[in-house]
Design an enzyme around this catalytic site. Structure first.
Site, short mmCIF file in Angstrom:
data_model
loop_
_atom_site.label_atom_id
_atom_site.label_comp_id
_atom_site.label_asym_id
_atom_site.label_seq_id
_atom_site.Cartn_x
_atom_site.Cartn_y
_atom_site.Cartn_z
N ARG A 57 0.77 -1.25 0.06
CA ARG A 57 -0.03 0.12 -0.03
C ARG A 57 0.80 1.28 -0.18
NH1 ARG A 57 -4.40 0.30 4.68
NH2 ARG A 57 -5.05 2.29 3.49
N ASN A 93 -7.88 9.26 6.39
CA ASN A 93 -6.98 8.75 5.38
C ASN A 93 -5.88 8.37 5.89
OD1 ASN A 93 -9.28 8.59 3.84
ND2 ASN A 93 -8.91 10.41 2.69
N HIS A 110 -6.42 8.16 11.88
CA HIS A 110 -5.99 6.61 11.69
C HIS A 110 -4.46 6.34 11.17
CE1 HIS A 110 -10.37 5.84 10.67
NE2 HIS A 110 -10.35 5.73 11.88
N CYS A 118 7.81 2.31 16.42
CA CYS A 118 8.86 1.31 17.21
C CYS A 118 8.12 0.81 18.64
CB CYS A 118 10.16 1.58 17.62
SG CYS A 118 11.28 0.57 18.46
N CYS A 137 14.96 -0.43 14.34
CA CYS A 137 14.39 0.89 14.61
C CYS A 137 15.59 1.69 14.47
CB CYS A 137 14.01 0.90 16.01
SG CYS A 137 13.69 2.77 16.56
N ALA A 205 -22.77 9.50 -3.12
CA ALA A 205 -24.15 8.71 -2.66
C ALA A 205 -24.59 9.01 -1.51
CB ALA A 205 -23.93 7.34 -3.12
N1 APR Z 1 -16.02 11.42 -4.46
C1 APR Z 1 -16.78 11.52 -3.39
N2 APR Z 1 -17.09 10.42 -2.58
C2 APR Z 1 -16.46 9.32 -3.04
C3 APR Z 1 -15.87 9.30 -4.12
C4 APR Z 1 -15.49 10.35 -4.94
N3 APR Z 1 -14.87 10.43 -6.26
N4 APR Z 1 -15.67 7.91 -4.41
C5 APR Z 1 -16.15 7.18 -3.58
N5 APR Z 1 -16.76 8.06 -2.53
C6 APR Z 1 -17.51 7.54 -1.34
C7 APR Z 1 -18.16 6.45 -1.35
O1 APR Z 1 -19.43 6.60 -1.95
C8 APR Z 1 -18.25 6.15 0.11
O2 APR Z 1 -19.47 6.67 0.87
O3 APR Z 1 -16.37 7.53 -0.35
C9 APR Z 1 -16.86 6.70 0.69
C10 APR Z 1 -15.90 5.74 1.03
O4 APR Z 1 -16.15 4.92 1.86
P1 APR Z 1 -15.25 3.80 2.51
O5 APR Z 1 -14.77 3.01 1.60
O6 APR Z 1 -16.00 3.12 3.71
O7 APR Z 1 -13.98 4.50 3.20
P2 APR Z 1 -14.07 5.65 4.71
O8 APR Z 1 -15.66 6.15 5.12
O9 APR Z 1 -12.95 6.42 4.68
O10 APR Z 1 -13.85 4.35 5.88
C11 APR Z 1 -13.54 4.70 6.96
O11 APR Z 1 -13.02 2.40 7.69
O12 APR Z 1 -11.54 0.76 7.04
C12 APR Z 1 -11.44 1.72 7.82
O13 APR Z 1 -9.57 2.88 8.51
C13 APR Z 1 -10.34 2.69 7.31
O14 APR Z 1 -10.26 5.01 7.42
C14 APR Z 1 -11.18 4.08 7.11
C15 APR Z 1 -12.30 3.94 7.76
#
Ligand code: APR
Length: 236
Positions: A57, A93, A110, A118, A137, A205
């Site tokens: 990643r 993020n 996060h 370490c 480390c 959405a």
């Molecule tokens: N523009 C706006 N929104 C978007 C786009 C885009 N181009 N692409 C995707 N999305 C939206 C999706 O509709 C969804 O609601 O981004 C969101 C992504 O949701 P997740 O994948 O659940 O990500 P997130 O909410 O950041 O997850 C929270 O979960 O797994 C843990 O630590 C991880 O920080 C993460 C946390």
């Protein structure tokens, strides 16, 4: 108009920079088992496999660049502070796109993929490209105690006191590109609402937390966020 602005970003704001989200149909957790890769128990059981997952990643981050939404949030911070307002950008993020775009009032609740920690001396340092189970480390030189500086499921997110303090006094709360499914971030909108803030959600959405928000802007972050920032700042 000034006041205290809290912005929350999720994986959706990084999607158009080529980084995957977690729960969209092609999301990371659709391809990998988070229980086997993103928990302290998984790391204790199979550290090599977990390092391999985060090394891959991290390598993927090397070419990721911010887009217009990240730039718009950095501009919003500058303009809002210049007007005497208060500003905090909270990101879920672990990439560094907000930093690359110039955001400074920023917390990574996060953690950060480009950093390692370490477990012996608690030093947080820039991650070497490939962290292995025997990588020493850089500070205490002990091998085998390094882990990715990211918050795994079941661990306490970072900077929570600062975040709750900002939420409890905010006048505007904006959630961008997050599904609102993972706590405590999923509960931030409720705290802001109780503080009397105006709540705006920017997403492709509807989400689990949509009913709490006052305003909804549907569209890709790269277009919707700059447009919202422009309109928000024009309110004067
Ligand atoms: N523009 C706006 N929104 C978007 C786009 C885009 N181009 N692409 C995707 N999305 C939206 C999706 O509709 C969804 O609601 O981004 C969101 C992504 O949701 P997740 O994948 O659940 O990500 P997130 O909410 O950041 O997850 C929270 O979960 O797994 C843990 O630590 C991880 O920080 C993460 C946390």
């Amino acid at each position: 108009m000034t006041g205290s602005l809290v912005i929350l970003t999720g994986a959706g704001i990084s999607a158009e920079s080529g980084l995957g989200t977690f729960r969209d149909t092609d999301g990371l957790w659709a391809k990998f088992d988070w229980q086997a890769l993103a928990t302290p128990e998984a790391f204790a059981a199979e550290p090599f496999k977990v390092h391999e997952f985060y090394n891959a990643r991290r390598a993927n981050l090397a070419t990721a660049r911010p887009h217009a939404a990240h730039a718009a949030l950095a501009r919003l911070e500058r303009d809002w502070l210049a007007r005497g307002g208060d500003f905090l950008l909270v990101t879920q993020n672990v990439d560094d796109l907000h930093e690359q775009a110039g955001s400074q009032r920023l917390v990574h609740m996060h953690g950060e993929l480009k950093k390692m920690r370490c477990e012996a001396c608690h030093t947080v340092a820039t991650a070497s490209d490939e962290i292995g189970t025997d990588t020493p480390c850089p500070r205490c030189r002990q091998p085998g105690f390094l882990r990715p500086h990211v918050v795994w499921f079941g661990e306490i997110p970072l900077e929570m006191d600062l975040i709750f303090q900002a939420l409890e006094s905010c006048t505007h709360f904006v959630a961008i590109g997050t599904s609102g499914t993972v706590y405590p971030a999923a509960g931030f909108s409720e705290i802001a609402r109780r503080a009397g803030a105006h709540l705006t959600e920017i997403n492709l959405a509807e989400t689990d937390t949509s009913p709490v928000f006052d305003s909804h802007i549907t569209g890709p972050a790269s277009a919707a966020v700059p447009a919202w920032v422009e309109a928000f700042l024009a309110q004067g």
